[in-house]
Design a protein around this motif. Structure first.
Motif, short mmCIF file in Angstrom:
data_model
loop_
_atom_site.label_atom_id
_atom_site.label_comp_id
_atom_site.label_asym_id
_atom_site.label_seq_id
_atom_site.Cartn_x
_atom_site.Cartn_y
_atom_site.Cartn_z
N PHE A 285 0.69 -1.21 -0.05
CA PHE A 285 -0.10 -0.10 0.10
C PHE A 285 0.88 1.13 -0.14
O PHE A 285 1.94 1.24 0.69
N ILE A 286 0.56 2.24 -0.87
CA ILE A 286 1.13 3.58 -0.79
C ILE A 286 0.58 4.56 0.12
O ILE A 286 -0.82 4.76 -0.05
N GLU A 287 1.21 5.08 1.11
CA GLU A 287 0.50 5.88 1.97
C GLU A 287 0.24 7.10 1.42
O GLU A 287 0.88 7.71 0.64
N GLY A 288 -1.06 7.58 2.02
CA GLY A 288 -1.44 8.85 1.66
C GLY A 288 -2.17 8.90 0.10
O GLY A 288 -2.77 10.04 -0.36
N ALA A 289 -2.44 7.61 -0.50
CA ALA A 289 -2.76 7.67 -2.15
C ALA A 289 -4.38 7.08 -1.63
O ALA A 289 -4.48 6.31 -0.83
N GLY A 290 -5.40 7.53 -2.63
CA GLY A 290 -6.51 6.90 -2.73
C GLY A 290 -6.63 6.01 -3.76
O GLY A 290 -5.61 5.40 -4.18
N HIS A 291 -7.70 5.90 -4.55
CA HIS A 291 -7.88 5.05 -5.78
C HIS A 291 -6.82 5.43 -6.85
O HIS A 291 -6.69 4.58 -7.42
N TRP A 292 -6.70 6.66 -7.05
CA TRP A 292 -5.72 6.99 -8.26
C TRP A 292 -4.54 7.13 -7.67
O TRP A 292 -3.85 8.29 -7.65
N VAL A 293 -4.10 5.96 -7.48
CA VAL A 293 -2.77 6.02 -6.77
C VAL A 293 -1.64 6.64 -7.66
O VAL A 293 -0.58 7.59 -7.24
N HIS A 294 -1.60 6.41 -8.81
CA HIS A 294 -0.45 6.92 -9.69
C HIS A 294 -0.62 8.35 -10.09
O HIS A 294 0.60 8.94 -10.12
N SER A 295 -1.56 9.00 -9.87
CA SER A 295 -1.76 10.45 -10.04
C SER A 295 -1.68 10.93 -8.71
O SER A 295 -1.09 12.45 -8.65
N GLN A 296 -2.02 10.43 -7.79
CA GLN A 296 -1.97 11.18 -6.19
C GLN A 296 -0.35 11.11 -5.72
O GLN A 296 -0.07 11.98 -4.88
N LYS A 297 -0.12 9.83 -6.00
CA LYS A 297 1.50 9.91 -5.29
C LYS A 297 2.30 9.24 -6.57
O LYS A 297 2.98 8.11 -6.58
N PRO A 298 2.64 10.11 -7.48
CA PRO A 298 3.40 9.62 -8.75
C PRO A 298 5.06 9.24 -8.31
O PRO A 298 5.29 8.18 -8.98
N GLU A 299 5.51 9.91 -7.62
CA GLU A 299 6.90 9.68 -7.36
C GLU A 299 7.07 8.25 -6.63
O GLU A 299 7.72 7.45 -7.26
#
Length: 312
Positions: A285-299
């Protein structure tokens, strides 16, 4: 199409005291033919530099519901730049620049990808799919495991459906009700669409995402490039759930599930059931991301994806 999958499960033999393989055969028959498939639009990210890792299978990216290959433009370039792999981002049927069709099931979409791979003369790929695209990737891997070198599934599960997904039906109706005068500038049309969509969602990022589907025809009229009537008709029965008739099939290659910590599309305790389909699946799981993981936490997303692709 008949798919037969041999899955090996280890069994402990009490007489010999050894672990022996138990092979289970499971078949799936599809009645689809070439007339049921759609030619898909795609964008290819590659270079002629010595850095390009042509020895590794290309990565095929599948977008989510109401998205398009354009949503993955920056990430596709970044993945290619980092890994040297060729990246192919695809528009699903009834989305983007791909043809519209009356059926919209995961079986149909998997067959569309098979057709594209045959056209591109690709016998082995890695695949990454988000949401609807993630389920398409899963179905493809179960039907044609020999095609898939490795798989990344982003914020969607074969064993669980988020209650949030059913709010999508309201978006279909809201988009269908948007009314824009012909002949005005695109900037003004987008602003008018945004004002009308505020009635259904206060999320400006979601509204902006939906408005990427707004196009102007040759006559100056505005319309949506996604096939809203077909998506709405197929949503409840086919899009919102994973095909139940694939239970028993397995893809036994390297598999990574990436969830957003703020999303409920994948449960933190879902891994055991996921591994019934994908025995080698890992879940992070990527912390701080919602459903659009790739655009919300791209790095962070890029780091995780590229690390998996380099190792697998």
């Amino acid at each position: 199409m008949l798919v037969t999958k041999l899955c090996t499960k280890n069994v402990f033999n009490i007489n010999s005291g050894k672990i022996i393989p138990n092979v289970i055969k499971r078949s799936y028959t599809s009645n689809l033919d070439s007339s049921d498939t759609v030619d898909l639009a795609y964008a290819s990210y590659e270079s002629t530099s010595d850095y390009e890792n042509s020895s590794r299978p290309p990565l095929v990216i599948l977008h989510g519901l109401l998205g398009s290959k354009n949503n993955w433009n920056s990430m596709s370039k970044a993945i290619h730049r980092t890994t040297g792999r060729k990246v192919i981002s695809v528009d699903a049927r009834n989305h983007g620049d791909s043809r519209h069709a009356s059926q919209h099931t995961y079986i149909h979409m998997a067959h569309d990808i098979m057709k594209l791979l045959k056209k591109l003369e690709l016998s082995k790929i890695s695949i990454l799919g988000h949401s609807m695209g993630g389920r398409t990737a899963m179905v493809l891997s179960l039907l044609c495991p020999d095609l898939i070198s490795s798989m990344i599934v982003v914020d969607i599960s074969p064993v669980k459906t988020s209650p949030q997904i059913f709010s999508m039906a309201n978006l279909f109706d809201a988009m269908s009700s948007v009314s824009i005068t012909s002949g005005i500038a695109m900037s003004k049309a987008r602003k008018l669409a945004d004002e009308q969509l505020k009635a259904i969602t206060s999320d400006v990022n979601l509204r902006n995402f939906l408005i990427t589907n707004l196009i102007q025809t040759n006559t100056g009229a505005y319309t949506w490039r996604v096939n809203l009537p077909v998506l709405k008709d197929n949503f409840q029965s086919h899009i919102s759930c994973f095909p139940s008739n694939l239970r028993g099939l397995q893809y036994c290659g390297p598999t990574l599930f990436i969830g957003g910590s703020l999303s409920d599309y994948i449960g933190k305790n879902d891994l055991r059931e996921i591994q019934e389909y994908f025995p080698l699946a890992e879940l992070i799981f990527i912390e701080g991301a919602g459903h659009w993981v790739h655009s919300q936490k791209p790095e962070k997303f890029l780091e995780v994806v590229c690390k998996f692709l380099e190792e697998k």
